[in-house]
Design an enzyme around this catalytic site. Structure first.
Site, PDB file in Angstrom:
ATOM      1  N   SER A 124       0.826  -1.209   0.000  1.00  0.00           N
ATOM      2  CA  SER A 124       0.000   0.000   0.000  1.00  0.00           C
ATOM      3  C   SER A 124       0.857   1.255   0.000  1.00  0.00           C
ATOM      4  O   SER A 124       1.981   1.254   0.506  1.00  0.00           O
ATOM      5  CB  SER A 124      -0.887  -0.007   1.256  1.00  0.00           C
ATOM      6  N   TYR A 149      -2.256  -0.242  10.479  1.00  0.00           N
ATOM      7  CA  TYR A 149      -2.489  -0.975   9.209  1.00  0.00           C
ATOM      8  C   TYR A 149      -1.280  -0.779   8.289  1.00  0.00           C
ATOM      9  O   TYR A 149      -0.703  -1.746   7.787  1.00  0.00           O
ATOM     10  CB  TYR A 149      -3.776  -0.464   8.541  1.00  0.00           C
ATOM     11  N   LYS A 153       1.930  -3.387   6.732  1.00  0.00           N
ATOM     12  CA  LYS A 153       2.382  -3.517   5.335  1.00  0.00           C
ATOM     13  C   LYS A 153       3.907  -3.347   5.272  1.00  0.00           C
ATOM     14  O   LYS A 153       4.600  -4.067   4.556  1.00  0.00           O
ATOM     15  CB  LYS A 153       1.688  -2.466   4.451  1.00  0.00           C
TER      16      LYS A 153
HETATM   17  C1  WQD Z   1      -9.520   9.577   0.640  1.00  0.00           C
HETATM   18  C2  WQD Z   1      -9.797  11.053   0.851  1.00  0.00           C
HETATM   19  C3  WQD Z   1     -10.152  11.663   3.144  1.00  0.00           C
HETATM   20  C4  WQD Z   1     -13.939   9.464   3.604  1.00  0.00           C
HETATM   21  C5  WQD Z   1      -6.838   4.536   2.567  1.00  0.00           C
HETATM   22  C6  WQD Z   1      -5.721   3.707   3.110  1.00  0.00           C
HETATM   23  C7  WQD Z   1      -4.891   3.158   1.982  1.00  0.00           C
HETATM   24  C8  WQD Z   1      -5.768   2.455   0.995  1.00  0.00           C
HETATM   25  C9  WQD Z   1      -6.856   3.384   0.480  1.00  0.00           C
HETATM   26  C10 WQD Z   1      -5.734   0.104   1.406  1.00  0.00           C
HETATM   27  C11 WQD Z   1      -9.064  11.634   2.063  1.00  0.00           C
HETATM   28  C12 WQD Z   1     -11.412  11.892   2.314  1.00  0.00           C
HETATM   29  C13 WQD Z   1     -12.751   9.988   3.099  1.00  0.00           C
HETATM   30  C14 WQD Z   1     -15.011  10.334   3.929  1.00  0.00           C
HETATM   31  C15 WQD Z   1     -13.684  12.206   3.220  1.00  0.00           C
HETATM   32  N1  WQD Z   1      -6.333   1.292   1.547  1.00  0.00           N
HETATM   33  N2  WQD Z   1     -12.642  11.336   2.913  1.00  0.00           N
HETATM   34  N3  WQD Z   1     -14.841  11.681   3.722  1.00  0.00           N
HETATM   35  O1  WQD Z   1      -7.216   7.452   3.546  1.00  0.00           O
HETATM   36  O2  WQD Z   1      -6.379   8.021   1.192  1.00  0.00           O
HETATM   37  O3  WQD Z   1      -6.300   5.673   1.957  1.00  0.00           O
HETATM   38  O4  WQD Z   1      -7.583   3.816   1.624  1.00  0.00           O
HETATM   39  O5  WQD Z   1      -4.688  -0.136   0.890  1.00  0.00           O
HETATM   40  O6  WQD Z   1      -3.968   2.264   2.539  1.00  0.00           O
HETATM   41  O7  WQD Z   1      -4.892   4.522   3.893  1.00  0.00           O
HETATM   42  O8  WQD Z   1      -8.512   6.733   1.475  1.00  0.00           O
HETATM   43  O9  WQD Z   1     -10.864   6.896   0.790  1.00  0.00           O
HETATM   44  O10 WQD Z   1     -10.307   6.917   3.279  1.00  0.00           O
HETATM   45  O11 WQD Z   1      -9.756   8.911   1.886  1.00  0.00           O
HETATM   46  O12 WQD Z   1     -13.552  13.431   3.047  1.00  0.00           O
HETATM   47  O13 WQD Z   1     -16.116   9.919   4.400  1.00  0.00           O
HETATM   48  O14 WQD Z   1     -11.179  11.224   1.087  1.00  0.00           O
HETATM   49  O15 WQD Z   1      -9.949  12.712   4.072  1.00  0.00           O
HETATM   50  O16 WQD Z   1      -8.689  12.965   1.752  1.00  0.00           O
HETATM   51  P1  WQD Z   1      -7.069   7.082   2.110  1.00  0.00           P
HETATM   52  P2  WQD Z   1      -9.934   7.318   1.893  1.00  0.00           P
END
Ligand code: WQD
Length: 343
Positions: A124, A149, A153
Site C-alpha cells: 500500500s 495498518y 504492510k
Molecule cells: C480519501 C480522501 C479523506 C472518507 C486509505 C488507506 C490506503 C488504501 C486506500 C488500502 C481523504 C477523504 C474519506 C469520507 C472524506 N487502503 N474522505 N470523507 O485514507 O487516502 O487511503 O484507503 O490499501 O492504505 O490509507 O482513502 O478513501 O479513506 O480517503 O472526506 O467519508 O477522502 O480525508 O482525503 P485514504 P480514503
C-alpha cells in the site's frame, strides 16, 4: 500459471481473479470470508464462465494450509488476505499486527516448505508514511506509517525482502496501491465494506443510493488547490491488470521488484464528488467537517517504472471510475446482501 490467491473473495482479489482467468491462469482462492462474501464466487463464474476452486480457511491454520499446498502444487501466490481498515487498526492495533503479520509468517513458512518461491504482495502507498514530496517513486524511503495498518504492510514488505536476501531464488513483487475505486463493467462485483465505509468512494456510493444521508468531507483547509485532500484514485480493473502484468518478472525470475500502481494524477475530494455527479447525473449531498486524524494533504504515484518494466499503465479516467462505481451500487444497493459473520 496455477496461482494461490489469498483473500481472493475480497474487492481487489476477486477482480484480480477475473483478469487472471481471462489471461488463462488458474486462480485457487483461499479466504476466511471475515470481510467478504461467498456470493462473489457466483459472480466470478457468471462473468468468466469459470468457477475457481475455493477453500474457506484462515491462513493462521498452518496444518490445513500446508495440506492445500501439497495438494495444489501452486506456481505462485498473490497475497491479498489481511485486515485493511485504517481507522479500525488505530483502535485495535494488536488485532492488526497479530493477524496481518501473523498470517504472512505462516504463509511464507508453508511456501518455503513446499518449494513455492514466487509471491506478489498486495502492499500500500501508506508504506511511504507522510510523503515529503509527490509524486512518490519506488526508491522513496519507507516512512513511519501513520497507522498500524500501514505499519503491518511495512513489516511484511521487510520480511519478504529479507526472504529474498537469504534466498535470492525467491521471486518477490511488492505492489504499492494508491486508492482503488470503481467496479467491473458488468456491475456484478464491487466494493462492499462492512458497516460504515471508511473510504471515500464507497461512502459516496451509499449516499447515491440513499443508504447514507450526506457525505462529510474531512477538512477543506489543506494546502491543496481547493483545500480538500488529494489522492491517486485507480480503477480496480486497472489494478487487477497490474497483478497480471506483475507475473512477468515472476516468470522471468527477476528476484525482488517493487512497483507503484497508480495513475500518476492527483484528484481532490471535491473533484471526485464533481466527477461523480457529472458521470451519473446526480447530486451528492455533502457537508464540510473537521480533518480526520492520520490524513495527509496529498498522496499520488509516479507509475513510470510499472509502465517501463511491466508494460502496464492505468487506462480508466476518474469519470469512468465514478460511472462504474455507481453502476455496481445501483445494481446492488445492499452490496452482496449478507453482512460478513461477526469477527
Ligand atoms: C480519501 C480522501 C479523506 C472518507 C486509505 C488507506 C490506503 C488504501 C486506500 C488500502 C481523504 C477523504 C474519506 C469520507 C472524506 N487502503 N474522505 N470523507 O485514507 O487516502 O487511503 O484507503 O490499501 O492504505 O490509507 O482513502 O478513501 O479513506 O480517503 O472526506 O467519508 O477522502 O480525508 O482525503 P485514504 P480514503
Amino acid at each position: 500459471m496455477k496461482i494461490c490467491v489469498t483473500g481472493g473473495m475480497g474487492y481487489i482479489g476477486s477482480h484480480t481473479c477475473v483478469e487472471l482467468i481471462k489471461n488463462n491462469h488458474v486462480p485457487v482462492i483461499i479466504d476466511n470470508l471475515s470481510n467478504s462474501n461467498k456470493e462473489v464466487l457466483n459472480r466470478i463464474e457468471t462473468i468468466t464462465g469459470y468457477r475457481p476452486k475455493f477453500y474457506k480457511l484462515d491462513l493462521i491454520k498452518e496444518e490445513r494450509l500446508d495440506k492445500i499446498f501439497k495438494k495444489e502444487k501452486f506456481d505462485a501466490v498473490i497475497h491479498f488476505a489481511g485486515l485493511k481498515a485504517v481507522g479500525e487498526s488505530v483502535k485495535k492495533p494488536k488485532l492488526y499486527y497479530g493477524n496481518n503479520i501473523g498470517i504472512s509468517v505462516i504463509l511464507l513458512k508453508v511456501m518455503r516448505r513446499n518449494g513455492v518461491k514466487n509471491i506478489i504482495f498486495s502492499s500500500s502507498a501508506t508504506v511511504y508514511g507522510v510523503p515529503t514530496h509527490v509524486p512518490l517513486v519506488e526508491t522513496d524511503p519507507i516512512g513511519e506509517a501513520t497507522n498500524p495498518y500501514g505499519q503491518t504492510k511495512i513489516e511484511i514488505e521487510k520480511m519478504l525482502m529479507r526472504e529474498h536476501e537469504i534466498d535470492p531464488s525467491f521471486n518477490i513483487v511488492l505492489l504499492r496501491y494508491f486508492n482503488p475505486v470503481g467496479a467491473h463493467e458488468s456491475g456484478l462485483m464491487g466494493e462492499d465494506p462492512w458497516g460504515i465505509p471508511n473510504n471515500l468512494m464507497p461512502y459516496i456510493n451509499q449516499v447515491a443510493v440513499g443508504r447514507r444521508e450526506c457525505l462529510t468531507i474531512f477538512g477543506n483547509d489543506y494546502p491543496t488547490h481547493d483545500g480538500t485532500g488529494v489522492r491517486d484514485y485507480i480503477h480496480v480493473v486497472d489494478l487487477a491488470l497490474g497483478h497480471v502484468a506483475a507475473l512477468k518478472p515472476i516468470q522471468e525470475k527477476q528476484g525482488l521488484k517493487i512497483y507503484n500502481l497508480g495513475t500518476g494524477k492527483g484528484t481532490s475530494v471535491l473533484d471526485l464528488v464533481k466527477a461523480y455527479d457529472e458521470a451519473n447525473n446526480i447530486q451528492i449531498k455533502y457537508q464540510i467537517g473537521p480533518r480526520r486524524a492520520g490524513d495527509v494533504a496529498e498522496n499520488y504515484a509516479d507509475a513510470t517504472l510499472a509502465k517501463n518494466e511491466l508494460g502496464w499503465e492505468a487506462k480508466f479516467n476518474i469519470v469512468e471510475m465514478c460511472r462504474d462505481s455507481y453502476n455496481w451500487q445501483k445494481k446492488n444497493p445492499n452490496g452482496y446482501n449478507v453482512e460478513p459473520s461477526e469477527k
